[in-house]
Design a protein around this motif. Structure first.
Motif, PDB file in Angstrom:
ATOM      1  N   PRO A 195      67.508  73.545  17.215  1.00 43.70           N
ATOM      2  CA  PRO A 195      67.083  73.619  18.620  1.00 43.70           C
ATOM      3  C   PRO A 195      66.850  75.057  19.080  1.00 43.70           C
ATOM      4  O   PRO A 195      65.880  75.337  19.776  1.00 43.70           O
ATOM      5  N   ARG A 241      59.302  77.499  21.024  1.00 41.31           N
ATOM      6  CA  ARG A 241      58.291  76.644  21.672  1.00 41.31           C
ATOM      7  C   ARG A 241      58.330  76.813  23.188  1.00 41.31           C
ATOM      8  O   ARG A 241      57.313  76.784  23.859  1.00 41.31           O
ATOM      9  N   GLU A 267      63.791  76.787  16.627  1.00 40.59           N
ATOM     10  CA  GLU A 267      62.449  76.255  16.861  1.00 40.59           C
ATOM     11  C   GLU A 267      62.204  76.034  18.359  1.00 40.59           C
ATOM     12  O   GLU A 267      61.118  76.272  18.853  1.00 40.59           O
ATOM     13  N   GLY A 268      63.249  75.548  19.044  1.00 40.37           N
ATOM     14  CA  GLY A 268      63.073  75.147  20.440  1.00 40.37           C
ATOM     15  C   GLY A 268      62.804  76.293  21.383  1.00 40.37           C
ATOM     16  O   GLY A 268      61.904  76.230  22.215  1.00 40.37           O
TER      17      GLY A 268
END
Lengths: 176, 631, 348
Positions: free
Chosen positions: B495, B502, B498-499
């Motif tokens: 999370p 993003r 990558e999160g």
């Protein structure tokens, strides 16, 4: 094989050709060796030794990492992992003068980004790069703790505060 | 060498004589000067805090000494102390008795101060701090608005004592708490006081210190560790740095007390490498404490041994997280560990470990000497004591302030901080750094404590307070913090790795005018998921800047995605250039426009075709009358 | 024993185990990409999160120990949403080439995306763009498919103790690398393939001589014949051909193999391979039955023993035999043939 290596470095830095000079660095290597002898039995000595090497050589040459690996009996993969994790370790030579432009919050809201842009413009390099004459390199620096003087930059250990874009050139000239 | 309590008191008595004048500051002007004890008649106190130090405090001191020599003044002393707090107006100096407060003192001003103030008792009015003059009356430093509402515990010695002098620390009751703990109290009693005081961790999470100590005390182990977390990484917070630089012994003493309480003989201070001055002063302090026998073997003749080692960080914000910090001390990549056991049970090298932050530790010695009730009399029921805040951003008095918990944001920002400069309007205050949130004007009367800030979507964090005015775009501020988090994420858990990336990409699109209304929903759901499922505090709090700005400034987000407009006029790519009626029709802009989108006749007002404009800003630069504006 | 409530049902489980272990024993399936019961909990993939009553955030079941009275939800909406988000994030930074990916069918990311209905990576943005490392003769490393579960690194470090690979860089740029990212061929990798065996996705795949899909093969468990350790392996058989080897769990190798056992299987299909004993008749080798071969051996031994005595024999056995086989071999020489001239290649 070399190509892969430089390809990886290109992510964070410019492509630089360099080779470690054992002869020219003889004294420093000896210094590192005696530092290792002194500290090697301290728990968690790797960080200290890498920091010392970074200070001595201005970066962490592959050859030196291999030497440390052998001396401390720590796998090279682990040393490389540590060397690439922390932003203060560099795999390419740093310049004589290391410029840290504070990108902390206080500096950001007071225009730190513009100061950085100006330096990049003058030197023609960006963060984590070194000028071809090896005079300067730029580090991305998080809060230097001098928020009262924002925006701030640090060259070597010297702090310059309350900067304006127009101050930059003159300050850099002091180090040329 | 072994030190006894008698020796400690002897040093105290002797050193106090040289400090009497300065104590006026500590006692807020109440002059308890016993004339017989005064060894000097005037004292020049120079601020050596992070800001003033880099503005040349050392040179100032040298110049003062030279000039004083030249004037043959024999009874004037000059010393440098830790941060005075009011960094905005540095370099600052104070002259005692009287506490005259001079600001922005340059090296060339020194002669004048010596000649007038020190030789002839005339105040140099032009150098007085702005706040030290009110209705033509000169106020001493402790009556300046910035200081009046402050109450100092963690910073009690900062700005008074010479940070390199262990004797001066001892003079102000230094190491008395350690002496008391070692010679009069059991380990349980020390823990008990800490528990009763309900001192909560000042590093961000606010975990009760006494309970932590108790856990580590209970576990039996051949080795236990005390760590001082001095990896102050929150951008905009520098209280730990100021304490380490201005009063290093308070941290060493507290670590030794903690060591005694839990049964540890080894401490580590993990300091950011970006703080070379702090490292140097800590090294000096440790050396001096060892020489005096206040660290080392058989302290105060007891069985208790305690040593402290300094370990340097290497530029990784995530190492402020306890387990990542331990990994780093162990010489590994600073990646947080899964929380299977508490670190007070299995921490550094798998041994019971206490990790406290600098400010928390600085609170410990006075609690031991003055008791739990004393701390509880300050602050609020739930959050006793004080908190140090670093005021920065769009605020008049940038600097460090220490106030009782429960003081309102308004008091801190307006009464102490002096409000917003340049006639701008207050928009929000960002507290808690990358883990915190932005608080809008409607909540300015919120008392600052752990629970209240949490309720309005922010956190106390380590105490950074960045004030934003109406020219700051809230989407851009959220983007700034996400940029920070993405850069500092260790990359271990999905999370966060990558999160946050993003989330940053979405915010970047929005600030560039390429966002869509769906992006806003996306941000919301992603924020929840990252908070809910990240491994460590860094990830779990990473979305707070987004969540809080979306909650309080959703209209700004909507303006970006629906009208492709930045209400604060800050997002470059959303701005449009206009030519006002100031235009004299010189044609310079039209001639220089690379997109040839400016039209108009000579000596008539020109017009920019905003559709064609590439927003390079050339017209604005070349306009001789400032007729080009962007909005 | 501890009593816990999982999805509103009460269970008695051993205390001291993790929620994941408990669920595995109880047949409640919890997805995980980074967990391996031979390794310390790592808690990185966050797929195994569950809701534990009284805890503010979701907890990873792999690293949370059972406590008496614990109330756990393993598949409620909040948990499922979090898992979906994690899968979406992973797949958004992953090549969408499942059609041609060697791992298809055996890929955990694919399986979980299917299970949780994640049809595509919905986040648009930067994607990994690395070179594929093809330098190892036995397996391929495609960093673009790597989900950074760290299993390969931990197996190489904690179980194989080779430390050929590690984690490099940090954050979004984290990558499993050999020192200085110079490629596997330059590292001290011993090609044991234990990293390949644990990779849940198609980042580490064996180089195949023959194409096959996981659903086309059957697994035949057998003992590796390369040495006396007796590692248990699974032959991957497509039709009547062995197309690969995977390590089996359990004693003695517990999922680990060496380069020979793991990748040295092509002799099985080799045209020169002997499948029946050969007896030389009239100067030419001819295929014979085992009975004929044994009879011939017995005859020859008896003949020589009678003519030249027991001491004319010497026996040398192989490290590829088991201890038991080696024991029988020396016993045959000492008791049956009557000589102590017996030795073993490992002693040389």
């Amino acid at each position: 094989m070399k190509a892969v290596f430089f390809d990886n470095l290109a992510k964070g830095g410019n492509k630089m050709e360099f080779k470690f000079n054992w002869e020219g660095n003889k004294e420093r290597v000896e210094q590192l060796n005696s530092f290792m002898k002194e500290k090697r039995y301290k728990k968690g000595a790797l960080m200290m030794i890498l920091q010392e090497a970074q200070d001595l050589f201005g970066y962490l040459p592959i050859e030196i990492q291999k030497m440390i690996s052998k001396e401390l009996n720590i796998p090279l993969s682990e040393i490389y992992g540590v060397a690439t994790f922390y932003s203060q370790f560099s795999l390419i030579p740093k310049g004589e003068n290391v410029i840290g432009v504070c990108l902390g919050t206080a500096c950001y809201v007071k225009g730190g980004q513009d100061i950085l842009a100006k330096i990049e413009e003058i030197l023609g390099i960006t963060i984590a790069e070194t000028t071809p004459d090896r005079k300067f390199s730029i580090d991305a620096t998080r809060c230097l703790g001098s928020c009262g003087l924002a925006p701030v930059m640090m060259i070597n250990d010297e702090i310059y505060g309350r900067l304006t874009v127009d101050d930059v050139e003159e300050i850099l000239n002091k180090y040329r | 060498m072994m030190i006894t309590i008698e020796m400690l008191n002897e040093i105290k008595k002797k050193t106090l004589k040289t400090m009497t004048l300065r104590l006026e500051k500590k006692n807020n002007g109440i002059s308890s000067i016993n004339k017989e004890n005064v060894s000097d008649k005037k004292h020049v106190l120079i601020c050596g805090g992070p800001g003033c130090h880099s503005s040349g405090a050392d040179e100032l001191k040298k110049r003062f000494e030279q000039k004083i020599d030249k004037e043959e003044l024999t009874d004037v002393n000059v010393s440098i102390a830790g941060c005075f707090g009011l960094c905005e107006s540095g370099p600052n100096i104070e002259i005692y008795p009287g506490g005259t407060f001079y600001s922005q003192v340059k090296i060339d001003d020194v002669d004048e101060i010596v000649e007038k103030h020190l030789c002839r008792d005339e105040v140099v009015e032009r150098l007085l701090n702005e706040g030290a003059i009110k209705e033509e009356n000169i106020k001493p430093v402790f009556e300046v608005d910035f200081y009046k509402k402050q109450e100092k515990i963690a910073l009690r010695n900062c700005g008074i004592i010479d940070y390199n002098s262990i004797d001066e620390y001892i003079a102000l009751d230094g190491y008395q708490a350690l002496a008391k703990a070692l010679t009069e109290m059991t380990q349980e009693e020390v823990i008990d006081i800490m528990k009763k005081s309900n001192l909560r961790g000042r590093g961000g999470a606010g975990f009760p210190t006494g309970r932590k100590w108790e856990t580590a005390f209970k576990y039996e182990a051949d080795k236990k560790y005390v760590i001082c977390n001095a990896d102050e990484g929150d951008p905009g917070a520098f209280m730990d740095r100021s304490i380490l630089e201005g009063d290093p012994h308070s941290v060493l003493e507290a670590m030794a007390i903690c060591g005694y309480a839990i049964g540890s003989d080894q401490g580590y201070i993990y300091v950011r490498a970006e703080y070379p001055v702090a490292v140097q002063r800590l090294k000096t302090a440790i050396k001096k404490a060892k020489e005096k026998g206040l660290l080392g073997e058989n302290i105060f003749g007891t069985e208790f041994n305690f040593n402290i080692e300094i370990r340097l960080g290497a530029g990784a914000f995530v190492c402020g997280e306890g387990t990542a910090l331990m990994e780093s001390i162990e010489g590994k990549r600073g990646m947080p560990r899964p929380k299977i056991n508490r670190t007070a049970h299995k921490g550094l090298w798998g041994k019971p470990t206490i990790i406290n932050n600098v400010e928390t530790l600085a609170n410990v010695p006075p609690i031991i000497t003055k008791g739990a009730k004393w701390l509880k009399s300050i602050g609020t029921e739930d959050s006793p004591g004080t908190k140090v805040f670093a005021l920065g951003g769009k605020i008049k008095n940038t600097g460090l302030v220490e106030v009782p918990m429960g003081t309102t944001l308004r008091e801190i920002i307006f009464d102490i901080g002096g409000g917003i400069p340049n006639g701008k309007k207050f928009k929000a205050v960002q507290t808690g750094g990358p883990s915190g949130g932005c608080i809008p004007e409607e909540f300015l009367d919120t008392p600052v404590d752990f629970a209240s800030l949490g309720k309005i979507g922010s956190i106390m964090g380590s105490g950074g307070m960045i004030v934003l005015d109406d020219t700051d775009c809230m989407v851009d501020i959220a983007r700034f913090f996400l940029d920070f988090t993405v850069d500092e994420s260790c990359g271990k858990c999905v999370p966060c790795r990558e999160g946050t990336k993003r989330m940053l990409e979405i915010l970047e699109r929005i600030t560039k005018g390429k966002g869509t209304p769906e992006d806003l929903d996306r941000l919301e759901s992603l924020s929840e998921a990252i908070t809910d499922s990240s491994l460590c505090g860094l990830g779990q709090t990473a979305s707070n800047p987004v969540k809080s700005t979306m909650k309080y400034f959703r209209h700004e987000y909507e303006a970006h995605v629906k009208e492709i407009r930045c209400p604060a006029g800050s997002c470059q790519e959303l701005l449009q250039f206009f030519i006002t009626d100031k235009c004299v029709g010189c044609t310079k802009c039209a001639n220089n426009c690379p997109a040839s989108c400016i039209s108009g006749n000579l000596k008539e007002r020109h017009v920019i075709d905003t559709e064609q404009c590439i927003k390079c800003g050339t017209c604005m630069e070349v306009c001789p009358v400032g007729a080009v504006i962007k909005k | 024993m501890a009593e816990i409530t999982i999805n509103a049902k009460k269970y008695q489980v051993n205390s001291g185990i993790t929620i994941l272990e408990a669920c595995n024993r109880l047949g409640i399936s919890i997805p995980t990409l980074c967990h391996d019961d031979r390794l310390e909990p790592y808690a990185a993939c966050r797929l195994c999160v569950v809701e534990v009553k009284g805890k503010k955030n979701l907890q990873t079941s792999c690293s949370t120990k059972i406590r008496d009275g614990m109330v756990v939800e393993t598949h409620n909406k909040r948990v499922i949403n979090a898992r979906k988000e994690v899968l979406d994030l992973l797949f958004s930074n992953h090549p969408e080439d499942c059609l041609t990916c060697e791992k298809a069918g055996g890929c955990k990311l694919q399986d979980y995306c299917y299970e949780y209905g994640v049809e595509e990576g919905t986040y648009v943005g930067e994607k990994k763009d690395y070179h594929i490392d093809d330098s190892n003769p036995f397996y391929t490393y495609d960093p673009n498919k790597c989900i950074l579960c760290g299993k390969c690194v931990r197996v190489c470090d904690e179980l194989q103790c080779t430390n050929a690979i590690g984690l490099g860089n940090r954050g979004f740029d984290s990558k499993v690398v050999t020192p200085f990212d110079l490629g596997l061929a330059t590292s001290n990798c011993v090609s044991c393939g234990n990293c390949v065996a644990v990779c849940p996705v198609g980042a580490l795949t064996p180089k195949k001589k023959e194409k096959y899909r996981t659903w086309e093969i059957r697994k035949v468990k057998t003992t590796c014949s390369y040495c006396g350790v007796g590692c248990q392996i699974e032959l991957l058989v497509k039709g009547d051909k062995v197309v690969g080897v995977e390590p089996a769990r359990g004693t003695p190798n517990d999922g680990l193999l060496c380069v020979k056992g793991r990748f040295g299987y092509s002799f099985i299909n080799h045209s020169d391979r002997l499948k029946a004993p050969l007896i030389k008749r009239n100067g030419e080798f001819e295929e014979a039955t085992w009975e004929e071969a044994y009879d011939l051996i017995i005859d020859k031994i008896s003949e020589i023993k009678e003519e030249y005595g027991s001491e004319s024999f010497a026996g040398l056995t192989s490290a590829r035999c088991t201890n038991e086989e080696n024991y029988l071999f020396q016993k045959m020489f000492r008791a049956l043939i009557g000589t102590n001239n017996v030795d073993h290649c490992a002693r040389l």
